[in-house]
Design an enzyme around this catalytic site. Sequence first.
Site, PDB file in Angstrom:
ATOM      1  CB  CYS A   1      31.288  67.575  72.842  1.00 11.52           C
ATOM      2  SG  CYS A   1      31.517  65.846  73.321  1.00 11.52           S
TER       3      CYS A   1
ATOM      4  CG  HIS B   1      28.015  66.560  69.601  1.00 15.71           C
ATOM      5  ND1 HIS B   1      29.072  67.197  68.996  1.00 15.71           N
ATOM      6  CD2 HIS B   1      28.536  65.617  70.408  1.00 15.71           C
ATOM      7  CE1 HIS B   1      30.199  66.655  69.425  1.00 15.71           C
ATOM      8  NE2 HIS B   1      29.906  65.695  70.277  1.00 15.71           N
TER       9      HIS B   1
ATOM     10  CD  GLU C   1      27.093  69.609  67.131  1.00 16.28           C
ATOM     11  OE1 GLU C   1      26.507  70.026  68.163  1.00 16.28           O
ATOM     12  OE2 GLU C   1      28.195  69.020  67.176  1.00 16.28           O
TER      13      GLU C   1
HETATM   14  N1  GLN Z   1      37.363  64.181  73.691  1.00 20.31           N
HETATM   15  C1  GLN Z   1      36.199  64.350  74.513  1.00 20.31           C
HETATM   16  C2  GLN Z   1      35.649  63.019  74.999  1.00 20.31           C
HETATM   17  O1  GLN Z   1      35.914  62.012  74.437  1.00 20.31           O
HETATM   18  C3  GLN Z   1      35.138  65.149  73.807  1.00 20.31           C
HETATM   19  C4  GLN Z   1      34.616  64.506  72.564  1.00 20.31           C
HETATM   20  C5  GLN Z   1      33.895  65.449  71.646  1.00 20.31           C
HETATM   21  O2  GLN Z   1      34.082  66.673  71.701  1.00 20.31           O
HETATM   22  N2  GLN Z   1      33.092  64.924  70.745  1.00 20.31           N
HETATM   23  O3  GLN Z   1      34.925  62.976  75.955  1.00 20.31           O
END
Ligand code: GLN
Length: 540
Positions: free
Chosen positions: A382, A509, A511
């Site tokens: 992410c 994600h 995970e």
């Molecule tokens: N801050 C980033 C976004 O909003 C990544 C978010 C995250 O890592 N969950 O796109």
Amino acid sequence: MDTKYIFVTGGVVSSLGKGIISSSLANLLKARGYRVTIQKFDPYINIDPGTLNPYEHGECYVTVDGHEADLDLGHYERFTDIQTTRANNVTTGRIYQSVIDKERRGDYLGKTVQIVPHITDEIKRNVKMLGNTGKFDFVITEIGGTVGDIESLPFIESVRQLRWELGDDCVCLHLTYVPYIRAAKELKTKPTQHSVKQLQEVGIQPDILVLRTEKVIPPDMLHKIARFCNVAPEAVIQSVDAPSIYEVPVMMHAQHLDELVLRKAGIEPQGEPHMEPWLDFLSKMKSAEDVVTIGLVGKYVELQDAYKSINEALFQAATYNGRRLDLRYIHSERLTDANADELLSPLDGVIVAPGFGQRGIEGKFVALRWCREHDVPTFGICLGMQCMVIEFARNVLGLHEANSTEMNPSTPHPVIDLMEGQKTICNMGGTMRLGAYDCALREGSAASRAYGGATHVSERHRHRFEFNSDYRSRFEEAGMKCVGENPASSLVEVVEIPGKRWYIGTQYHPEYSSTVLSPNPIFLSFLRAAIAYRDEKHES
Ligand code: GLN
């Protein structure tokens, strides 16, 4: 059979591991062939934990249907392989919101709306929602917080009413703490007695007590607790600190927790739970001697729970690869070009963590540049993936001021930018791109190979910003490939640098979907690469 409801409450202190006990019980019942689900009721007023900072509540877990949930739902999924949804996590905020909406619609027909019965009825309706689908034999409900808290009272009252209504179809399990006083060299039962008394005062007699303890509680003390707490002696069991949470189901089964619950619910236990795959995992875990060292670069490294699902996914993947995980947290605020060699060279693989905001971001770029140039297996998740893109733009494409508009809204090179659909959003709660989305993977890419050659996967998301497609061809030409994209929206979901040992970033994600019996393939692949790299380093 009628759906059986099991309530899990906690007393004395928080952090006793109600989630682990609930998950372990679900694991055992599932291993006996029952259809089980677990839900968590949280007494706080936030609608969901999505707006909570990790310092408040650890990781925010995301369900397939895009609900931002308590991290206990992650345990539920990891222990049971069941998928949870929005219905599995309800807060006081959600309950009140729904009651207030009904009041505004006029549903209460002029009645005074009160905690009892309106709030408690709404809680009961939510408790029974999953059970009423007919899909489950057992619904385990974990009540967040500690018995005696003002804010959990409406939940406890609802449990009392449900118990009265459900009779034998309801089992109450209470988890308490038996502290060991080192100076006196004694275990103490009084806090447990008081905690049970508090439950009794509100009309609930627990059927089963699970006692958390650092030291083994002797049988006479268990008997004493049974006597003073009005619980059958065989229904007082202990949960001694275990080296791994994944041993808890086995420890609970050894003390017949599953049989106890079945009997209390009026079912005569037949045979033994089918635990072979779980035991197999445990034996792999215990026999793993060789180490693999992974660094996690993030800004919440002092918080045990902030990266819970990543830790567990790494642990599962290391175990299946026959290794013991040595996980080192690298504080992104403290990582600089000056100490990168020292901090990063002992690592066999590096994960750059998800996150929000500017703090600690520069350290993530330092880590990524170092890893890219030293060809260390690297996984960006992410925000970690977004940082991979920014670092590449700055140091390979020569766009020195490249950034995400999250960090610098006026950057001349917004290689990561707000998604179109996010630009008009004002409310922060529940408005990110959330939940499972399809991703098409380029055939033959490292990412596709990581998934065993799959060209279609589905993984969960939680973000507002995305790879800016205007820059796509420049990245592709310079060697960072956009190998995963959403088939419907064409959003870039996965980037990689082919030819590297393993350099992949995912906007999603992975995970969240990694469980003990079904570890996520991309984590398995990352660990394989890290192990190969370690072995290579050791040979040379
Ligand atoms: N801050 C980033 C976004 O909003 C990544 C978010 C995250 O890592 N969950 O796109």
